[in-house]
Structures are given as C-alpha cells and as structure tokens.
Design an enzyme around this catalytic site. Sequence first.
Site, PDB file in Angstrom:
ATOM      1  N   GLY A   1       0.848  -1.200   0.000  1.00 42.21           N
ATOM      2  CA  GLY A   1       0.000   0.000   0.000  1.00 42.21           C
ATOM      3  C   GLY A   1       0.874   1.237   0.000  1.00 42.21           C
ATOM      4  O   GLY A   1       1.918   1.270   0.651  1.00 42.21           O
TER       5      GLY A   1
ATOM      6  N   ARG B   1       0.626  -4.571  -4.754  1.00 45.81           N
ATOM      7  CA  ARG B   1       1.077  -5.910  -4.374  1.00 45.81           C
ATOM      8  C   ARG B   1       1.206  -6.765  -5.631  1.00 45.81           C
ATOM      9  O   ARG B   1       0.474  -6.539  -6.590  1.00 45.81           O
ATOM     10  CB  ARG B   1       0.078  -6.518  -3.387  1.00 45.81           C
ATOM     11  CG  ARG B   1      -0.089  -5.616  -2.165  1.00 45.81           C
ATOM     12  CD  ARG B   1      -1.022  -6.134  -1.105  1.00 45.81           C
ATOM     13  NE  ARG B   1      -1.021  -5.201   0.023  1.00 45.81           N
ATOM     14  CZ  ARG B   1      -1.896  -4.202   0.177  1.00 45.81           C
ATOM     15  NH1 ARG B   1      -2.857  -4.030  -0.703  1.00 45.81           N
ATOM     16  NH2 ARG B   1      -1.815  -3.392   1.214  1.00 45.81           N
TER      17      ARG B   1
ATOM     18  N   ASP C   1       5.647  -5.214   5.408  1.00 49.29           N
ATOM     19  CA  ASP C   1       6.158  -6.576   5.627  1.00 49.29           C
ATOM     20  C   ASP C   1       6.105  -7.463   4.381  1.00 49.29           C
ATOM     21  O   ASP C   1       7.019  -8.244   4.151  1.00 49.29           O
ATOM     22  CB  ASP C   1       5.507  -7.230   6.859  1.00 49.29           C
ATOM     23  CG  ASP C   1       4.024  -7.403   6.723  1.00 49.29           C
ATOM     24  OD1 ASP C   1       3.456  -6.897   5.742  1.00 49.29           O
ATOM     25  OD2 ASP C   1       3.441  -8.058   7.600  1.00 49.29           O
TER      26      ASP C   1
ATOM     27  N   ASP D   1       0.988   1.821   8.846  1.00 53.17           N
ATOM     28  CA  ASP D   1       0.600   1.000  10.009  1.00 53.17           C
ATOM     29  C   ASP D   1       1.584   1.046  11.181  1.00 53.17           C
ATOM     30  O   ASP D   1       1.232   0.677  12.296  1.00 53.17           O
ATOM     31  CB  ASP D   1       0.427  -0.464   9.584  1.00 53.17           C
ATOM     32  CG  ASP D   1      -0.636  -0.626   8.518  1.00 53.17           C
ATOM     33  OD1 ASP D   1      -1.517   0.243   8.425  1.00 53.17           O
ATOM     34  OD2 ASP D   1      -0.588  -1.634   7.776  1.00 53.17           O
TER      35      ASP D   1
ATOM     36  N   ASP E   1       3.915  -0.953  11.812  1.00 54.45           N
ATOM     37  CA  ASP E   1       3.952  -2.306  12.386  1.00 54.45           C
ATOM     38  C   ASP E   1       5.233  -3.066  12.044  1.00 54.45           C
ATOM     39  O   ASP E   1       5.193  -4.273  11.815  1.00 54.45           O
ATOM     40  CB  ASP E   1       2.720  -3.102  11.925  1.00 54.45           C
ATOM     41  CG  ASP E   1       2.641  -3.212  10.412  1.00 54.45           C
ATOM     42  OD1 ASP E   1       3.413  -2.518   9.713  1.00 54.45           O
ATOM     43  OD2 ASP E   1       1.821  -4.002   9.917  1.00 54.45           O
TER      44      ASP E   1
END
Length: 325
Positions: free
Chosen positions: A12, A73, A104, A130, A132
């Site tokens: 994204g 993606r 990731d 995110d 993350d």
Amino acid sequence: MRERIGILCSGGDAPGMNAAIRAVVRTALYLGYEPIGIYRGYEGLIAGQLEPLGAGSVSGIIQRGGAILGAGRSPRFHSPEGRAQAYIHLKTHHITRLVVIGGDGTFRGAQTFLEEYPDLQILGLPGTIDNDLYGTDATIGFDTAVNIAVEAIDRLRDTAAAMGRLFLVEVMGRDAGFIALHTAAASGAEAVLVPETPTDFDAIVSVLERGWQRQKTSAIIVVAEGDEAGNIVQIAAELQKRFTQYDIRTTVLGHIQRGGNPTAQDRILASLLGMQAVYRLHEGASGAMVGIQKNEIVLTPFYKAVKMHGALNPLLLKLVEILSL
Ligand code: F6P
C-alpha cells in the site's frame, strides 16, 4: 558505465514515499550511481517497467502523497517464475542494487529474492502507515495518517457535540493498533479499541456512564480496523445494547488516511532514511530494513523486521483511560 541502483515502492502506498524516492535518487546521483525507477513495485519489475531517473524527475515531489513510481502488491512475485523474470530484468538493465520501500510483504518478498539470487544487494525502507515493523521508532506515513485521522475526529466531535451522539471511528492499521492509539490520545477520545488488548465492553460502558452523568455532550471511541471484538458495526450494536443514552453513529476513515501531503515529520524521516539506504548499499549492506531508533540509523534484517513489531506504548493506553474522565 555508472553502477545502477533500482528503486521501487511496493504494498500500500504511504505518504512520504515520494520524499523517500527523491532522497534515494539524489543521494545515488551524489555518490555517482545511476538511479533507475521501477514502476508498480515488483509487478513492474517482472514486466520490465524501468527507466532512469534524473535529479529533475524528482523535483516538486517531496510534498506529494501517493508514489510517483506507483505501488501495489504482486501475486506473481510470490512464484519462483515471477522472481526469475524480475531477476532477468535486473540483469538486463545492469542493476544489482535495489532499494525497496514498503511494509512486511515487501520485505518478505525481498528476503526470498535474496535467498534465490544472493548476487543482489537489497535494502528496505519502512513505508507503511501502520507502523507495524520492528526496528524503527516510526514508519514513513504513520505520522501523516495519524494527523489525518485526528483532523477528521476534530470535525466529528463538532457534530457529535451538537447532536449529543457517540461516534465510533474506525482507523486503519491492519492488525496493529498504533494508528488507533495515537489518534485517540491526540483527539481526546473517550476510549480506544486495539487488537493488542482484549476489548472490555463493561469498562467502556462505565466511561460512557461517567461522562453522561457529568453532562458530556458527546463521546468518541476510536476503533482499530483489526480489533478482535469484531468490526465497527458489530461493536456499535453491542454498545448500543448496553448503553442507550447516546445515539450512536459509525465512521470508517479508510483510505483517506493514506492520501494527501505528508507531514514535515514524515518528509524528514523519509528523506533521512532514503539518503542512508543509498550510503549503506554503497558500503555493502544488504538484506535489511533501514530504520531509526532514538536518532540512530539502525539496520534490522528483513526476517526480524517483519516477524514482530514494537509494543504499543502502555503509557498512552493509560493516558487515554485517565484523561477520558
Ligand atoms: O498496510 C497499509 C494499509 O492501509 C492497512 O492499514 C490496511 O489494512 C490495508 O493497507 C488496506 O489495503 P488496500 O489498500 O489493499 O485496501
């Protein structure tokens, strides 16, 4: 012929990716490399969509959201055939060094690619709203996403107060609660629901009751999209059953959080990490994400960056709880 450094954005898009592209391109030129832009992430690499980028091709983009190279993606990159095709294009264009900007999925792809083609040299930049990823205090795009969500909630607060309503606001973050927690803390939300902690409806109802008793005219609850209690509509229904005083409305902020101009903080982070990625490639580093921790540039191996992420700040969780009085 000058040695070449390829650059792509994958997954994204995140605000600040353009600032990172600009930094990689200009640092590469500064160190004597030829920067090559790869369009649409790994998909464009498989399709051979590459072109040299000059200093001028990244002019006027530091402030722009999205990604001038495109992102996305690539299911084809999950297959050995897709990766083989990508490798052929790199070889044909004499590119052995790559900077990949993403989250990731991007780093997992890069890790597998390197295992199959160890003659490549790849470094990653943490580009995701995110936050993350392990190994960096912040990811590129996180600060902007939080600021967008906070601005939206400020607006919702006006209408919530005028109408005496409870608003549940869903923010992005996939299965992590960073955007939700930081947004809740900055917008003075009455509660926050994050996937990292179990949702306690009784506790939320007590907060709402306390507010109602002292004539609070509105309430805002920030819900992380990945909360384990369910989606925002299910959570709203459950709360309305238990607490009938407020009329409840739900708002899903969605992809609005990914667009628009990056904040100054994201521009600086992206520029700094972009510059450092090229320097580290130049020095021979590979297989790692370039992050920043306590003002130090830190390289974290891809497998580690994606395996876990930093913990939510427990002080911020406590802060939301206490300040919702
Ligand atoms: O990883 C970034 C992110 O915006 C997540 O917060 C969200 O869950 C996901 O991407 C949305 O993906 P898509 O753009 O494919 O709908």
